[in-house]
Design an enzyme around this catalytic site. Structure first.
Site, short mmCIF file in Angstrom:
data_model
loop_
_atom_site.label_atom_id
_atom_site.label_comp_id
_atom_site.label_asym_id
_atom_site.label_seq_id
_atom_site.Cartn_x
_atom_site.Cartn_y
_atom_site.Cartn_z
N ASN A 7 40.56 42.96 34.56
CA ASN A 7 39.50 42.30 33.80
C ASN A 7 38.51 41.74 34.82
OD1 ASN A 7 37.84 40.69 32.28
ND2 ASN A 7 39.41 39.18 31.75
N LYS A 9 35.70 40.41 34.29
CA LYS A 9 34.90 39.29 33.79
C LYS A 9 33.42 39.56 34.13
CE LYS A 9 39.03 36.55 34.18
NZ LYS A 9 39.66 35.25 34.24
N HIS A 85 39.96 36.91 24.57
CA HIS A 85 40.30 36.36 25.89
C HIS A 85 40.07 34.84 25.86
CE1 HIS A 85 40.00 35.31 30.12
NE2 HIS A 85 40.80 36.34 30.32
N GLU A 87 38.65 32.86 27.73
CA GLU A 87 37.29 32.37 28.05
C GLU A 87 36.36 32.54 26.85
OE1 GLU A 87 37.10 34.59 31.70
OE2 GLU A 87 38.70 33.29 32.43
N GLU A 154 48.54 35.48 27.66
CA GLU A 154 47.81 34.85 28.75
C GLU A 154 47.90 33.34 28.61
OE1 GLU A 154 45.14 37.81 30.83
OE2 GLU A 154 43.89 36.51 29.61
N GLY A 160 43.40 32.09 36.54
CA GLY A 160 42.51 31.76 37.66
C GLY A 160 42.95 30.54 38.44
N SER A 196 46.95 34.89 36.86
CA SER A 196 47.32 34.75 38.28
C SER A 196 48.32 35.82 38.74
CB SER A 196 47.85 33.34 38.54
OG SER A 196 46.82 32.39 38.31
P1 PGA Z 1 43.40 35.83 36.74
O1 PGA Z 1 42.75 36.11 35.31
O2 PGA Z 1 44.28 37.00 37.09
O3 PGA Z 1 42.25 35.65 37.66
O4 PGA Z 1 44.24 34.57 36.58
C1 PGA Z 1 43.50 36.74 34.30
C2 PGA Z 1 42.66 36.94 33.08
O5 PGA Z 1 41.80 36.10 32.77
O6 PGA Z 1 42.82 37.97 32.38
#
Ligand code: PGA
Length: 234
Positions: A7, A9, A85, A87, A154, A160, A196
């Site tokens: 992803n 983003k 997601h 976000e 998630e 992140g 992560s």
């Molecule tokens: P990350 O993000 O691997 O940077 O923690 C995962 C995601 O948002 O799908």
């Protein structure tokens, strides 16, 4: 075979994606690799790598400035779209009900929605992890989705942040998701773990029962980080 989904983003460029696709061509793997990238990158020739979008409109077409429909995404040749997601849930107030509508639009256009569910830190601390996951699945996944969906667990507090739940916590969450989907009449649905994921924890996470792959954010942006995740699982 595991699913390894990136992803990106709001990161990257068309050239960066071309370079990534070029690097992935040399990787010997039976895993399914998916890259979910900004809309502007969906039209590139991605070789054997499946592309996906990161969001989709609840509307089919019309006066919705700035929106992109599932049909438009499918027209690019993309096969997947992330919906719900964290976000999107956090910054755009997307609820389970909206996520479900987006998943339906994706399915109707022949796309595979990657439906994300997971608890916030506040919900975790209040002991609500399991109930949030279960209601997330029940309310975000269309009952008649058939086999053409992917669910991603998630934990929102871990995205992140360089944090991951314990293996026991991931196992418990994934068992609950698998059982909830079966209770809804949905069988053989891949359930990915995301938050992560890095080269040094990917293999351990993917060896946990009911973990069918990973959804990778930050570590999917550079081939030096992403390829070791793909090759960590044979
Ligand atoms: P990350 O993000 O691997 O940077 O923690 C995962 C995601 O948002 O799908």
């Amino acid at each position: 075979m595991k699913f390894i989904a990136g992803n990106w983003k709001m990161n990257g460029t068309r050239n960066a994606l071309k370079n990534m696709v070029g690097a992935l061509k040399n990787v010997d793997t039976e895993n399914t690799i998916i890259l979910c990238v900004p809309y502007t990158m969906l039209c590139i020739d991605s070789g054997g790598v499946a592309l996906g979008a990161q969001d989709v409109s609840v509307h089919e077409k019309g006066a919705y400035t700035g929106e992109v429909s599932a049909t438009m995404i499918a027209e690019t040749g993309a096969k997947y779209v992330i919906v719900g997601h964290s976000e999107r849930r956090q910054y755009h107030e997307e609820t389970n009900s909206i996520v479900r509508q987006k998943a339906v639009m994706a399915l109707n256009a022949g796309l595979t929605p990657i439906i994300c569910v997971g608890e916030t830190m506040e919900e975790k601390q209040a002991g609500k992890t399991m109930s949030i996951i279960e209601s997330g699945v029940r309310e975000s996944v269309p009952n008649d989705a058939g086999h053409n969906i992917i669910v991603a667990y998630e934990p929102r507090w871990a995205i992140g942040a360089g944090l991951t739940p314990t293996e026991a916590e991931i196992a418990e969450a994934h068992k609950l998701i698998a059982d909830t989907l079966i209770g809804m009449g949905l069988t053989e649905i891949p359930v990915l773990y995301g938050a992560s994921v890095k080269a040094d924890n990917a293999a351990d996470i993917m060896s946990i029962p009911n973990v069918d792959g990973v959804l990778v954010g930050g570590a999917s942006l550079k081939s030096d980080d992403f390829i070791p995740i793909i090759t960590s699982v044979k």
